[in-house]
Structures are given as C-alpha cells and as structure tokens.
Scaffold this motif. Sequence first.
Motif, mmCIF file in Angstrom:
data_model
loop_
_atom_site.group_PDB
_atom_site.id
_atom_site.type_symbol
_atom_site.label_atom_id
_atom_site.label_comp_id
_atom_site.label_asym_id
_atom_site.label_seq_id
_atom_site.Cartn_x
_atom_site.Cartn_y
_atom_site.Cartn_z
ATOM 1 N N ILE A 59 38.687 47.202 59.614
ATOM 2 C CA ILE A 59 38.543 47.997 58.390
ATOM 3 C C ILE A 59 39.461 47.457 57.302
ATOM 4 C CG2 ILE A 59 39.005 50.245 57.326
ATOM 5 C CD1 ILE A 59 37.998 51.500 59.955
ATOM 6 N N PHE A 60 40.731 47.204 57.648
ATOM 7 C CA PHE A 60 41.672 46.674 56.663
ATOM 8 C C PHE A 60 41.266 45.274 56.210
ATOM 9 C CE2 PHE A 60 44.424 50.008 58.421
ATOM 10 C CZ PHE A 60 44.837 50.595 57.228
ATOM 11 N N TYR A 61 40.778 44.456 57.135
ATOM 12 C CA TYR A 61 40.314 43.112 56.789
ATOM 13 C C TYR A 61 39.113 43.195 55.840
ATOM 14 C CZ TYR A 61 38.610 38.347 57.271
ATOM 15 O OH TYR A 61 38.185 37.070 57.008
ATOM 16 N N TYR A 62 38.168 44.081 56.144
ATOM 17 C CA TYR A 62 36.992 44.260 55.294
ATOM 18 C C TYR A 62 37.412 44.697 53.888
ATOM 19 C CZ TYR A 62 32.693 46.208 53.394
ATOM 20 O OH TYR A 62 31.633 46.491 52.581
ATOM 21 N N THR A 63 38.337 45.613 53.806
ATOM 22 C CA THR A 63 38.813 46.088 52.508
ATOM 23 C C THR A 63 39.411 44.947 51.695
ATOM 24 O OG1 THR A 63 39.288 48.248 53.466
ATOM 25 C CG2 THR A 63 40.353 47.742 51.380
ATOM 26 N N LYS A 64 40.226 44.124 52.331
ATOM 27 C CA LYS A 64 40.842 42.985 51.646
ATOM 28 C C LYS A 64 39.776 41.996 51.183
ATOM 29 C CE LYS A 64 44.007 39.568 51.024
ATOM 30 N NZ LYS A 64 43.297 38.767 50.055
ATOM 31 N N LYS A 65 38.856 41.631 52.087
ATOM 32 C CA LYS A 65 37.829 40.655 51.745
ATOM 33 C C LYS A 65 36.876 41.175 50.661
ATOM 34 C CE LYS A 65 37.547 37.128 53.307
ATOM 35 N NZ LYS A 65 38.170 35.874 52.855
ATOM 36 N N MET A 66 36.574 42.466 50.680
ATOM 37 C CA MET A 66 35.689 43.026 49.652
ATOM 38 C C MET A 66 36.393 43.052 48.299
ATOM 39 S SD MET A 66 32.705 43.353 50.620
ATOM 40 C CE MET A 66 32.121 44.140 49.141
ATOM 41 N N GLY A 67 37.695 43.293 48.285
ATOM 42 C CA GLY A 67 38.448 43.211 47.035
ATOM 43 C C GLY A 67 38.383 41.804 46.462
ATOM 44 N N ASP A 68 38.540 40.811 47.343
ATOM 45 C CA ASP A 68 38.434 39.416 46.910
ATOM 46 C C ASP A 68 37.029 39.109 46.386
ATOM 47 O OD1 ASP A 68 41.039 39.145 47.815
ATOM 48 O OD2 ASP A 68 40.482 38.088 49.666
ATOM 49 N N LEU A 69 36.029 39.609 47.094
ATOM 50 C CA LEU A 69 34.638 39.379 46.691
ATOM 51 C C LEU A 69 34.338 40.058 45.349
ATOM 52 C CD1 LEU A 69 32.039 38.026 47.749
ATOM 53 C CD2 LEU A 69 31.429 40.230 48.734
ATOM 54 N N ASP A 70 34.841 41.267 45.161
ATOM 55 C CA ASP A 70 34.652 41.977 43.883
ATOM 56 C C ASP A 70 35.275 41.192 42.736
ATOM 57 O OD1 ASP A 70 33.295 43.988 45.171
ATOM 58 O OD2 ASP A 70 34.946 45.418 45.108
ATOM 59 N N ARG A 71 36.478 40.675 42.948
ATOM 60 C CA ARG A 71 37.139 39.898 41.905
ATOM 61 C C ARG A 71 36.371 38.590 41.630
ATOM 62 N NH1 ARG A 71 41.235 42.598 43.998
ATOM 63 N NH2 ARG A 71 41.756 41.209 45.714
ATOM 64 N N LYS A 72 35.851 37.968 42.686
ATOM 65 C CA LYS A 72 35.099 36.713 42.539
ATOM 66 C C LYS A 72 33.889 36.900 41.635
ATOM 67 C CE LYS A 72 32.498 33.379 45.325
ATOM 68 N NZ LYS A 72 32.091 33.012 46.703
ATOM 69 N N TYR A 73 33.208 38.033 41.760
ATOM 70 C CA TYR A 73 31.995 38.282 40.979
ATOM 71 C C TYR A 73 32.250 39.182 39.754
ATOM 72 C CZ TYR A 73 29.324 35.917 44.532
ATOM 73 O OH TYR A 73 28.823 34.958 45.373
ATOM 74 N N GLY A 74 33.508 39.501 39.502
ATOM 75 C CA GLY A 74 33.856 40.266 38.303
ATOM 76 C C GLY A 74 33.406 41.706 38.296
ATOM 77 N N VAL A 75 33.338 42.323 39.460
ATOM 78 C CA VAL A 75 32.904 43.719 39.523
ATOM 79 C C VAL A 75 34.002 44.633 40.104
ATOM 80 C CG1 VAL A 75 30.452 43.196 39.651
ATOM 81 C CG2 VAL A 75 31.786 43.316 41.755
ATOM 82 N N HIS A 76 35.232 44.173 40.070
ATOM 83 C CA HIS A 76 36.335 44.970 40.623
ATOM 84 C C HIS A 76 36.766 46.056 39.661
ATOM 85 C CE1 HIS A 76 38.270 41.923 38.161
ATOM 86 N NE2 HIS A 76 39.342 42.685 38.125
ATOM 87 N N ASP A 77 37.358 47.106 40.221
ATOM 88 C CA ASP A 77 37.910 48.188 39.403
ATOM 89 C C ASP A 77 39.329 47.832 39.006
ATOM 90 O OD1 ASP A 77 35.623 49.719 39.665
ATOM 91 O OD2 ASP A 77 36.340 50.693 41.494
ATOM 92 N N GLU A 78 39.670 48.213 37.807
ATOM 93 C CA GLU A 78 41.030 47.944 37.313
ATOM 94 C C GLU A 78 41.979 48.984 37.812
ATOM 95 O OE1 GLU A 78 41.912 45.215 35.723
ATOM 96 O OE2 GLU A 78 39.856 44.532 35.709
#
Length: 88
Positions: free
Chosen positions: A69-88
Amino acid sequence: MSFKSESDAKAYWKENISLVVKLIAIWFLVSYGCGILLVDVLNNIQLGGYKLGFWFAQQGSIYTFVVLIFYYTKKMGDLDRKYGVHDE
C-alpha cells in the motif's frame, strides 16, 4: 484530473493498471504461495520461534499488503507528477 492529451491519459492508466497488476501478483505469491503452497517447505525455517510457513499464513501476507500500500502510494505520486495531474 486533467491530462494534456488523450495519449497522456491512456499512458497514465496503462502504467497505473500495470502497477496494480504487479502488486496484486506479489501479494498473491506471498499470501497464497508462501502461506498455502510452500508452507511445508517454509515450515523447516524458524522465525521468532514460529515456523516460517505459519508466520506467512498468519502475518506475513498482512505485513506485505501494508508495505505494498505504501509502495503504491509513493509510485502513484510519482506517476501523477510525471503526467502533471498531482494535487498541490
């Protein structure tokens, strides 16, 4: 969530689904493989006074799930930033 293009959206979801499938496969291997299929082999090893197969069946798969779960959260944050859809 707003993507720059349709191709970015498809690539994002492809990477997301790929990550989920890999993590579910790991959890399956740990919980079913180590806790049921390989229990006899693993029971020859002791961990904290308990047989390792028993430990995986009782607690190992739960600990693995929490780590995933923690790994998924970290990787999804990275993926969100990669595609510019992360929350500030």
